[in-house]
Design an enzyme around this catalytic site. Sequence first.
Site, mmCIF file in Angstrom:
data_model
loop_
_atom_site.group_PDB
_atom_site.id
_atom_site.type_symbol
_atom_site.label_atom_id
_atom_site.label_comp_id
_atom_site.label_asym_id
_atom_site.label_seq_id
_atom_site.Cartn_x
_atom_site.Cartn_y
_atom_site.Cartn_z
ATOM 1 N N GLY A 1 -4.733 -2.031 -8.703
ATOM 2 C CA GLY A 1 -4.919 -3.359 -8.981
ATOM 3 C C GLY A 1 -3.444 -4.279 -9.376
ATOM 4 O O GLY A 1 -3.649 -4.998 -10.066
ATOM 5 N N GLY A 2 -2.640 -3.556 -8.798
ATOM 6 C CA GLY A 2 -1.127 -4.300 -9.078
ATOM 7 C C GLY A 2 -0.607 -4.103 -10.378
ATOM 8 O O GLY A 2 0.588 -4.431 -10.551
ATOM 9 N N GLU B 1 -8.923 -0.413 0.649
ATOM 10 C CA GLU B 1 -8.321 -1.575 0.667
ATOM 11 C C GLU B 1 -6.863 -1.253 1.573
ATOM 12 O O GLU B 1 -6.223 -0.179 1.586
ATOM 13 C CB GLU B 1 -7.999 -1.810 -0.872
ATOM 14 C CG GLU B 1 -7.017 -2.927 -0.880
ATOM 15 C CD GLU B 1 -6.642 -3.038 -2.543
ATOM 16 O OE1 GLU B 1 -7.263 -2.681 -3.369
ATOM 17 O OE2 GLU B 1 -5.323 -3.347 -2.673
ATOM 18 N N LYS C 1 -2.826 7.833 -7.241
ATOM 19 C CA LYS C 1 -2.253 7.283 -6.041
ATOM 20 C C LYS C 1 -1.625 8.204 -5.001
ATOM 21 O O LYS C 1 -1.537 8.226 -3.911
ATOM 22 C CB LYS C 1 -1.403 5.952 -6.252
ATOM 23 C CG LYS C 1 -2.344 4.898 -6.360
ATOM 24 C CD LYS C 1 -2.243 3.397 -6.027
ATOM 25 C CE LYS C 1 -0.818 2.945 -6.506
ATOM 26 N NZ LYS C 1 -1.055 1.654 -7.239
ATOM 27 N N HIS D 1 -4.805 -9.023 2.134
ATOM 28 C CA HIS D 1 -5.629 -8.187 1.757
ATOM 29 C C HIS D 1 -6.715 -8.059 2.468
ATOM 30 O O HIS D 1 -7.672 -8.937 2.391
ATOM 31 C CB HIS D 1 -5.701 -8.423 0.130
ATOM 32 C CG HIS D 1 -6.793 -7.617 -0.368
ATOM 33 N ND1 HIS D 1 -6.578 -6.985 -1.757
ATOM 34 C CD2 HIS D 1 -8.084 -7.051 -0.074
ATOM 35 C CE1 HIS D 1 -7.538 -6.079 -2.012
ATOM 36 N NE2 HIS D 1 -8.517 -6.408 -1.176
ATOM 37 N N ARG E 1 -16.780 2.386 -6.012
ATOM 38 C CA ARG E 1 -17.710 1.526 -6.588
ATOM 39 C C ARG E 1 -18.378 0.436 -5.782
ATOM 40 O O ARG E 1 -17.589 0.225 -4.367
ATOM 41 C CB ARG E 1 -17.199 0.877 -7.947
ATOM 42 C CG ARG E 1 -15.846 0.070 -7.731
ATOM 43 C CD ARG E 1 -15.720 -0.868 -8.883
ATOM 44 N NE ARG E 1 -14.762 -1.831 -8.257
ATOM 45 C CZ ARG E 1 -13.589 -1.852 -8.258
ATOM 46 N NH1 ARG E 1 -12.829 -0.709 -8.621
ATOM 47 N NH2 ARG E 1 -12.723 -2.924 -7.720
ATOM 48 N N LYS F 1 5.797 1.624 -7.243
ATOM 49 C CA LYS F 1 4.256 1.519 -8.015
ATOM 50 C C LYS F 1 4.127 2.620 -8.708
ATOM 51 O O LYS F 1 4.406 4.020 -8.593
ATOM 52 C CB LYS F 1 3.175 1.648 -6.808
ATOM 53 C CG LYS F 1 3.244 0.414 -5.926
ATOM 54 C CD LYS F 1 2.153 0.525 -4.963
ATOM 55 C CE LYS F 1 2.267 -0.516 -4.175
ATOM 56 N NZ LYS F 1 0.902 -0.474 -3.057
ATOM 57 N N HIS G 1 -3.680 -10.760 -8.998
ATOM 58 C CA HIS G 1 -4.246 -9.540 -9.080
ATOM 59 C C HIS G 1 -5.808 -9.941 -9.248
ATOM 60 O O HIS G 1 -6.577 -8.937 -9.270
ATOM 61 C CB HIS G 1 -3.932 -8.473 -9.494
ATOM 62 C CG HIS G 1 -2.350 -8.155 -9.142
ATOM 63 N ND1 HIS G 1 -2.093 -7.896 -7.823
ATOM 64 C CD2 HIS G 1 -1.300 -8.125 -9.912
ATOM 65 C CE1 HIS G 1 -0.793 -7.647 -7.638
ATOM 66 N NE2 HIS G 1 -0.155 -8.002 -8.930
HETATM 67 C C1 MV4 Z 1 1.717 -3.885 -1.683
HETATM 68 C C2 MV4 Z 1 2.305 -5.161 -1.602
HETATM 69 C C3 MV4 Z 1 3.344 -5.150 -0.518
HETATM 70 N N1 MV4 Z 1 4.012 -4.264 0.110
HETATM 71 N N2 MV4 Z 1 2.362 -2.735 -1.361
HETATM 72 C C4 MV4 Z 1 -1.118 -5.028 -5.199
HETATM 73 C C5 MV4 Z 1 -2.435 -4.608 -5.762
HETATM 74 C C6 MV4 Z 1 -2.335 -3.378 -5.016
HETATM 75 N N3 MV4 Z 1 -3.725 -3.025 -4.572
HETATM 76 C C7 MV4 Z 1 -1.537 -3.438 -3.843
HETATM 77 N N4 MV4 Z 1 -0.607 -4.631 -3.861
HETATM 78 C C8 MV4 Z 1 0.167 -4.946 -3.085
HETATM 79 N N5 MV4 Z 1 0.711 -3.973 -2.819
HETATM 80 C C9 MV4 Z 1 3.642 -2.959 -0.685
HETATM 81 N N6 MV4 Z 1 3.907 -1.943 0.171
HETATM 82 C C10 MV4 Z 1 1.813 -6.134 -2.147
HETATM 83 C C11 MV4 Z 1 0.881 -6.026 -3.016
HETATM 84 C C12 MV4 Z 1 0.127 -7.531 -3.368
HETATM 85 C C13 MV4 Z 1 -1.079 -7.623 -3.391
HETATM 86 C C14 MV4 Z 1 -1.773 -7.121 -2.611
HETATM 87 C C15 MV4 Z 1 -3.096 -7.510 -2.292
HETATM 88 C C16 MV4 Z 1 -3.467 -8.633 -2.766
HETATM 89 C C17 MV4 Z 1 -2.712 -9.256 -3.620
HETATM 90 C C18 MV4 Z 1 -1.432 -8.937 -3.765
HETATM 91 C C19 MV4 Z 1 -0.580 -9.897 -4.775
HETATM 92 C C20 MV4 Z 1 0.634 -9.319 -5.057
HETATM 93 C C21 MV4 Z 1 0.949 -8.130 -4.368
#
Ligand code: MV4
Length: 653
Positions: A164-165, A275, A116, A208, A292, A158, A235
């Site tokens: 994927g969280g 995403e 990442k 998302h 993918r 992170k 997630h």
């Molecule tokens: C974040 C966020 C809030 N702020 N980044 C979770 C999975 C990963 N792909 C990115 N994620 C998140 N990143 C920042 N800076 C909140 C999430 C997040 C989330 C994102 C997409 C779909 C569901 C989620 C559920 C919890 C947190």
Amino acid sequence: MFTKILIANRGEIACRVIATCRKLGIRTVAVYSEADAGARHVRLADEAYCVGPAASRESYLRIDRIIEVCKQSGAQAVHPGYGFLSENESFAHACEENGVVFIGPPVKSIRAMGLKSAAKALMQQAKVPLVPGYHGADQDPALLQREADRIGYPVLIKASAGGGGKGMRVVNAANEFAAALASCQREARTSFGDDNVLIEKYLQQPRHIEIQVFADRAGNTISLNERDCSAQRRHQKVVEEAPAPSVKPDQRAAMGKAACDAARAVGYVGAGTVEFIADSQGNFYFMEMNTRLQVEHPVTEMITGLDLVEWQLRVAAGENLPLTQEQVPLNGHSIEVRIYAEEPEKGFLPSVGRLAYFRTPAPSAHVRLDTGVEQGDEITPHYDPMIAKLIVWDHTREAAIERMLGALAETRIVGVGHNVNFLSRLVGHPAFREGRVDTGLIERERAALIPTAAELPKQIFEVAALAQLATERDQSSSSPWSITDGWRINGTQTRTLQFSAGEQTATVSVQYTSTGYLIGDEPARVVRTSDSDLRLTIGQRHINTAVVKSGEQMHVFLRGQQHVLTYNDPLVHAGETEETQGGLTAPMPGKIIALLSEPGAEVAKGAPLLVMEAMKMELTVFAPSKGKLVSYLCNAGDQVKEGVPLVDFQAST
Ligand code: MV4
């Protein structure tokens, strides 16, 4: 174009890929684990090869075995589906080394997006919008603390190797940072073998939103619009839709461009998803790229009319994209729900078992169902518990929601716990209907989405009672009520049926009349329209319902919800004494180890007939009485499902 490809996956996505291959005249090679010997993807493929035991690690993840099957079968290319080996650099590389086309992006693109921090640095160069944050190589805790202070709280730590969280920590204040950092690093080290982290401004309850991109080898890269996948639980996506309810045309264009820039920056080829998270002001930020085809690709197919698997195959075979950006359609609205074998009422505990009854709405221009299972199949603990994806399309979002509620109401699953009731409540929830969908929705509305067991209304029991009587009537030749005496002759014109549901019990009295029934003082009629569907009339009310019996359980499908009752049938226990319990059918799914007798042999009661292995135990099937073993209906080595006849046995009298 290829003439034969291998699908290195199972379940609905393997079946989905096979469908497009069939359309294009491409022969298909399936691989399967021992647990999947009778699976739908194996039945649909032109050829199938076993690659190992049930555990994915020993079968679907065995790169060496899968490459071996490519060589054996002469497959020219491999479609990895999603999950399993789909984003595995070593696999893509092994395909290349062995002269097999990997239907996916170049190894270098997978690698570039895998880490990442490095991916974010590349995205920054490509001017893709990033959340304010720090993704540098210097991991000195004091420096990280200063960066967090600079970004401003709340921040999110992170794991750089995560995705994927996994391995994320929210930090609300400066004095919590050091502890959260240490904990995140610990988890990252154990989960990914890499404790590098990055820090971002934490966005509360973002949406998302992801962009489907496609690129060919000639350097054309286009966007196929966005999907909103905000309705998630831990997630795990639950509902996806396209287009996103919050996105206006200029934001769509801006996100599409950013996604294409992201793809170009890593030399992308094929289908990919970029995403983003978006805030309520329309700002959006790059999160990660999935290299993918995704589970939720059907909603994009529904609004564009395109077959993304066909595009993947064409691009992998060296063709250029068939459309330019301007030619990409966006018609109407599509929603997908993931039907999982899990019980929301039990904290979303996964459920396993046999799909004793499985009916889905008829496919049409409005309804699509992607599944890897059929009625009678087993949901096993070995793999993802998704039963099916239900996808709808209509001209507007409102109409699509109504389509989805109708399609969910027509989905009937008995035998394993599932989330269909939950999905109906979610899609029908006012916040969802109004497009107020963010990543916190399911958790916030938990109480409304998963109501605690309430008393069932009397009508459910009346429906069950009428269904029971209609079943007896429809099977009247074998119904003890018509054989023995009957109510007509004896003048026993009233039936009293007893039900229970949890702690609740109910008694329904029904009188037979010349035209139907009488419940209380209301006349009732029952018309059966399928093996489970009934049209009832009680008084002035017309009720469309479906009732499925499974042992003593009655599953009543009414107004989009499934209710499980127990019918305390006075006859079930009466006839039980003479039955020899099972014996000659497989008592559980398993593998036949040995046949112990000879066809034609006269055997004594209790003689061992065969040995099978199930649930890691050996079990022996014995003769239920003195008699003749007419023939075996299975061979040693066969995988058999529960309930399959194993021996043709004739009891002697
Ligand atoms: C974040 C966020 C809030 N702020 N980044 C979770 C999975 C990963 N792909 C990115 N994620 C998140 N990143 C920042 N800076 C909140 C999430 C997040 C989330 C994102 C997409 C779909 C569901 C989620 C559920 C919890 C947190």
